[in-house]
Write a protein that holds these residues in place. Structure first.
Motif, short mmCIF file in Angstrom:
data_model
loop_
_atom_site.label_atom_id
_atom_site.label_comp_id
_atom_site.label_asym_id
_atom_site.label_seq_id
_atom_site.Cartn_x
_atom_site.Cartn_y
_atom_site.Cartn_z
N LEU A 10 -20.22 -8.63 -10.06
CA LEU A 10 -19.11 -7.69 -10.24
C LEU A 10 -18.21 -7.77 -9.02
CD1 LEU A 10 -20.85 -4.43 -11.40
CD2 LEU A 10 -18.55 -5.06 -12.13
N ILE A 11 -16.93 -7.95 -9.23
CA ILE A 11 -16.00 -7.95 -8.10
C ILE A 11 -15.34 -6.57 -8.06
CG2 ILE A 11 -14.01 -9.07 -7.02
CD1 ILE A 11 -14.69 -11.54 -8.83
N GLY A 12 -15.68 -5.78 -7.04
CA GLY A 12 -15.13 -4.44 -6.90
C GLY A 12 -16.19 -3.36 -7.08
N ALA A 13 -16.38 -2.55 -6.03
CA ALA A 13 -17.32 -1.42 -6.10
C ALA A 13 -16.52 -0.13 -6.13
CB ALA A 13 -18.26 -1.45 -4.89
N GLY A 14 -15.69 -0.01 -7.19
CA GLY A 14 -14.82 1.16 -7.31
C GLY A 14 -15.20 2.03 -8.49
N SER A 15 -14.20 2.73 -9.03
CA SER A 15 -14.43 3.66 -10.14
C SER A 15 -15.09 2.97 -11.34
CB SER A 15 -13.11 4.24 -10.63
OG SER A 15 -12.44 4.88 -9.60
N GLY A 43 -11.24 1.74 -2.56
CA GLY A 43 -9.96 1.36 -3.17
C GLY A 43 -9.29 2.60 -3.74
N SER A 44 -8.96 2.57 -5.03
CA SER A 44 -8.28 3.72 -5.64
C SER A 44 -9.23 4.89 -5.89
CB SER A 44 -7.63 3.30 -6.97
OG SER A 44 -6.65 2.33 -6.73
N ASN A 45 -10.52 4.61 -6.01
CA ASN A 45 -11.44 5.70 -6.37
C ASN A 45 -11.28 6.93 -5.48
OD1 ASN A 45 -14.10 6.66 -7.81
ND2 ASN A 45 -14.43 6.94 -5.62
N LYS A 46 -11.20 6.70 -4.18
CA LYS A 46 -11.18 7.86 -3.27
C LYS A 46 -9.83 8.59 -3.28
CE LYS A 46 -9.97 5.57 1.07
NZ LYS A 46 -10.41 5.29 2.43
N THR A 47 -8.85 8.03 -3.97
CA THR A 47 -7.55 8.70 -4.04
C THR A 47 -7.38 9.51 -5.33
OG1 THR A 47 -6.37 6.86 -5.09
CG2 THR A 47 -6.53 6.82 -2.69
N ALA A 149 -14.73 16.29 -11.78
CA ALA A 149 -15.89 16.05 -10.92
C ALA A 149 -15.37 15.44 -9.63
CB ALA A 149 -16.89 15.12 -11.59
N SER A 150 -16.24 15.31 -8.66
CA SER A 150 -15.84 14.74 -7.38
C SER A 150 -15.95 13.21 -7.44
CB SER A 150 -16.75 15.25 -6.27
OG SER A 150 -16.70 14.38 -5.16
N PRO A 151 -14.82 12.49 -7.28
CA PRO A 151 -14.91 11.03 -7.26
C PRO A 151 -15.83 10.52 -6.15
CG PRO A 151 -12.62 11.71 -7.56
CD PRO A 151 -13.40 12.95 -7.24
N ARG A 307 -3.73 18.48 3.17
CA ARG A 307 -3.61 17.04 3.38
C ARG A 307 -2.90 16.40 2.18
NH1 ARG A 307 -6.61 12.26 2.93
NH2 ARG A 307 -8.19 13.09 1.54
N THR A 308 -2.08 15.39 2.45
CA THR A 308 -1.53 14.59 1.35
C THR A 308 -2.01 13.16 1.53
OG1 THR A 308 0.47 13.93 2.52
CG2 THR A 308 0.59 16.00 1.30
N TRP A 309 -1.98 12.40 0.47
CA TRP A 309 -2.34 10.97 0.56
C TRP A 309 -1.67 10.22 -0.57
CZ3 TRP A 309 -5.69 14.74 -1.22
CH2 TRP A 309 -6.16 14.61 -2.53
N ARG A 310 -1.74 8.92 -0.48
CA ARG A 310 -1.12 8.09 -1.50
C ARG A 310 -2.10 6.99 -1.91
NH1 ARG A 310 4.35 4.78 -0.11
NH2 ARG A 310 5.48 5.13 -2.02
N GLY A 311 -2.22 6.80 -3.20
CA GLY A 311 -3.13 5.76 -3.70
C GLY A 311 -2.44 4.93 -4.77
N LEU A 312 -3.22 4.03 -5.34
CA LEU A 312 -2.63 3.07 -6.29
C LEU A 312 -3.21 3.22 -7.69
CD1 LEU A 312 -2.92 -0.09 -3.98
CD2 LEU A 312 -0.91 1.39 -4.29
#
Ligand SMILES: Cc1cc2nc3c(=O)[nH]c(=O)nc-3n(C[C@H](O)[C@H](O)[C@H](O)COP(=O)(O)OP(=O)(O)OC[C@H]3O[C@@H](n4cnc5c(N)ncnc54)[C@H](O)[C@@H]3O)c2cc1C
Length: 385
Positions: A10-15, A43-47, A149-151, A307-312
């Motif tokens: 698997l390439i990517g340990a995200g959502s 990656g995007s999961n935490k955003t 739920a909490s990502p 806090r603000t943040w930006r994701g993809l």
């Protein structure tokens, strides 16, 4: 060169990657997960802001998310980890006839897929969400089985249990090439080593186009920047995720909910879209979204933003994910383009991917795979992005 062999890489340990590692390991598939980031979910999961709904406009996403909700909702009971699942529902609200028409038209298909969703008129909606601005409110949909739920906690739970069941993870390691021999996947090359497998799954989120190109495949996934923010925690006053789909200058919609630990978490869909990998937050986001939110729910004006943040968003041309085997390279499986819903799609999609790898599809999978096929025309538009 001898490569350590796995059944699937698997390439990517995200959502998508983390729950898929869990489902594959649970099915006894020897799995290696590789991520260029130093740990899981970077990656995007935490955003993501943690919204989970089955109330979509499309049967494929409805099916996958119905299963995801079952997995999120029963996770603590079955596996013991706290993932802060909260069944507060979702509400798409209408202050204008245009939105009322769109939302009511979708109810038919949503009901035909067994979704628990209804139209509430103004009075009933205000009972469900008393803090809404009453001026001009027409009503809205309410789907009480959706939630959040909490990502962070959820991805760590999938990661932990995937490892417990034997999945291996390699972080700080970037996939730089796909090994293809005679039109068949044989493994991957990273900046550190080579690994062998007859199945490679591209779950690289906003980077999945580059990872597909490594195998000579074109996958139309573009990084689409979205900003979000979180307030201080306060006593619960809001149950559902509230979604306002009225387009306004600078944003095409926005949504917010109160997390189970009390904070209001919110974000907008920028209009026009902001393409690219720049994840620096801007000074324009908060004034714009704050105005929309306080207008919709005046009591929010008392809350302080922490806090603000930006994701993809890994965005596709039609707003639907891209899932299925490559026709060009045997053994190359795409799980890309989750757009704004990868967290909620993750667990349901993970089980589908495990069935694909085991060549053991369930009833209903064919419809999902047809709708999300990498080879579709990309002409339809998702109505509830
Ligand atoms: C502000 C915001 C709010 C959101 N809110 C929600 C929400 O409420 N609910 C919801 O469901 N979704 C939400 N989303 C969308 C969600 O975050 C994404 O759809 C989801 O995280 C995508 O999952 P993924 O696994 O495809 O990608 P990611 O989670 O990004 O995982 C991809 C991984 O691949 C790795 N990778 C990439 N290239 C390589 C390579 N060459 N080698 C090794 N590793 C590589 C990356 O490091 C990354 O860890 C939101 C997104 C944003 C920006």
């Amino acid at each position: 060169m001898t490569r350590k062999q796995y059944d699937a890489i698997l390439i990517g340990a995200g959502s998508v990657g983390a729950p898929t590692a869990f489902s594959l390991a649970e099915a006894g598939v020897r799995t290696l997960v590789i991520d260029k980031a130093p740990s899981v979910g970077q990656g995007s999961n935490k955003t993501a802001i943690g919204g989970i709904r089955a109330t979509h406009s499309d049967p494929a996403k409805i099916r996958l998310c119905l299963r995801s909700i079952e997995i999120f909702a029963t996770w603590k009971e079955l596996h013991g980890d706290e993932i802060e699942w909260y069944r507060g529902g979702y509400s798409f609200i209408a202050y204008r006839e245009q939105e009322e028409r769109i939302l009511k038209a979708l109810l038919e298909i949503q009901h035909s897929y067994g979704l628990n969703i209804d139209w509430l008129d103004k009075e009933a909606l205000l009972e469900a969400i008393p803090a809404l601005n009453q001026d001009g409110l027409i009503g809205g949909t309410f789907s009480p089985d959706d939630g959040s739920a909490s990502p962070l906690l959820a991805i760590h739970a999938f990661y932990w249990h995937a490892q417990r069941l034997g999945a291996e993870f390699r972080f700080d390691e970037e996939v730089v090439g796909i090994v293809v021999e005679n039109g068949r996947v044989r493994g991957v090359r990273t900046n550190k080593a080579e690994y062998g497998a007859n199945v490679v799954i591209n779950a690289a989120g906003a980077w999945s186009r580059q990872v597909a190109e490594m195998a000579g495949i074109d996958v139309p996934v573009m990084p689409d920047a979205h900003e979000a923010a979180i307030t201080e925690a306060v006593a619960r006053f809001l149950d559902p995720m509230v979604v306002d789909i009225r387009p306004m200058p600078g944003s095409s919609n926005f949504y917010f909910h109160q997390h189970s630990t009390g904070q209001i978490v919110f974000c907008i869909t920028p209009s026009p879209s902001i393409w690219g990998y720049d994840t620096r937050e801007t000074s324009s986001f908060l004034p714009m979204v704050a105005r929309r939110m306080v207008d919709l729910m005046p009591r929010l004006k008392n809350l302080r933003v922490r806090r603000t943040w930006r994701g993809l968003y890994p965005m596709t041309p039609d707003g639907f994910p891209i899932v299925g085997w490559s026709r060009e390279v045997e053994g190359y499986l795409l799980a890309a383009g989750m757009c704004g819903q990868g967290f909620m799609l993750g667990p349901g999609l993970a089980e589908l991917l495990a069935r694909l790898v085991q060549r053991d599809l369930a009833p209903g999978d064919h419809e999902v795979l047809e709708r999300l096929s990498p080879y579709r025309e990309f002409e339809e538009q998702e109505k509830l992005q």
